[in-house]
Design a protein around this motif. Structure first.
Motif, short mmCIF file in Angstrom:
data_model
loop_
_atom_site.label_atom_id
_atom_site.label_comp_id
_atom_site.label_asym_id
_atom_site.label_seq_id
_atom_site.Cartn_x
_atom_site.Cartn_y
_atom_site.Cartn_z
N LYS A 19 0.83 -1.21 0.00
CA LYS A 19 0.00 0.00 0.00
C LYS A 19 0.86 1.26 0.00
O LYS A 19 0.54 2.24 -0.69
N GLU A 20 1.97 1.24 0.75
CA GLU A 20 2.86 2.40 0.75
C GLU A 20 3.47 2.62 -0.63
O GLU A 20 3.57 3.75 -1.10
N ILE A 21 3.85 1.53 -1.28
CA ILE A 21 4.43 1.63 -2.63
C ILE A 21 3.38 2.14 -3.61
O ILE A 21 3.66 3.02 -4.42
N ARG A 22 2.17 1.60 -3.52
CA ARG A 22 1.08 2.06 -4.39
C ARG A 22 0.88 3.57 -4.24
O ARG A 22 0.75 4.29 -5.22
N PRO A 27 1.39 9.59 -7.78
CA PRO A 27 1.60 10.86 -8.48
C PRO A 27 2.51 10.79 -9.71
O PRO A 27 2.76 11.80 -10.34
N THR A 28 2.96 9.61 -10.08
CA THR A 28 3.88 9.51 -11.22
C THR A 28 3.20 9.69 -12.57
O THR A 28 3.88 9.85 -13.58
#
Length: 75
Positions: A19-22, A27-28
């Motif tokens: 979830k942190e990676i998602r 914003p990319t």
């Protein structure tokens, strides 16, 4: 005599939950789902660490998989 150790896995500070990676990739301009991340983990046989019900994976490894994902979409 000091000796450097070779650690076969990522540094602990590089390990993030799915979830942190998602949320970091949102914003990319090429956001992904946790399902996408899980698929990359399986396809590339990435090292994961499970702790208290959460799955942690190297953010650096996922960034490389994300780069390949973007390149595939652009071609």
């Amino acid at each position: 005599m000091a000796m450097d150790s070779i650690v076969p896995y990522s540094v602990a500070s590089d390990m993030l939950t799915l979830k942190e990676i998602r949320d970091q990739l949102k914003p990319t301009g090429y956001p992904v789902t946790t399902g996408d991340i899980e698929r990359w983990i399986r396809e590339q046989d990435l090292y994961v660490e499970k702790y208290r019900g959460d799955v942690y994976v190297s953010y650096s490894d996922i960034l490389m998989a994300h780069k390949e994902f973007i390149l595939d979409r652009l071609n």
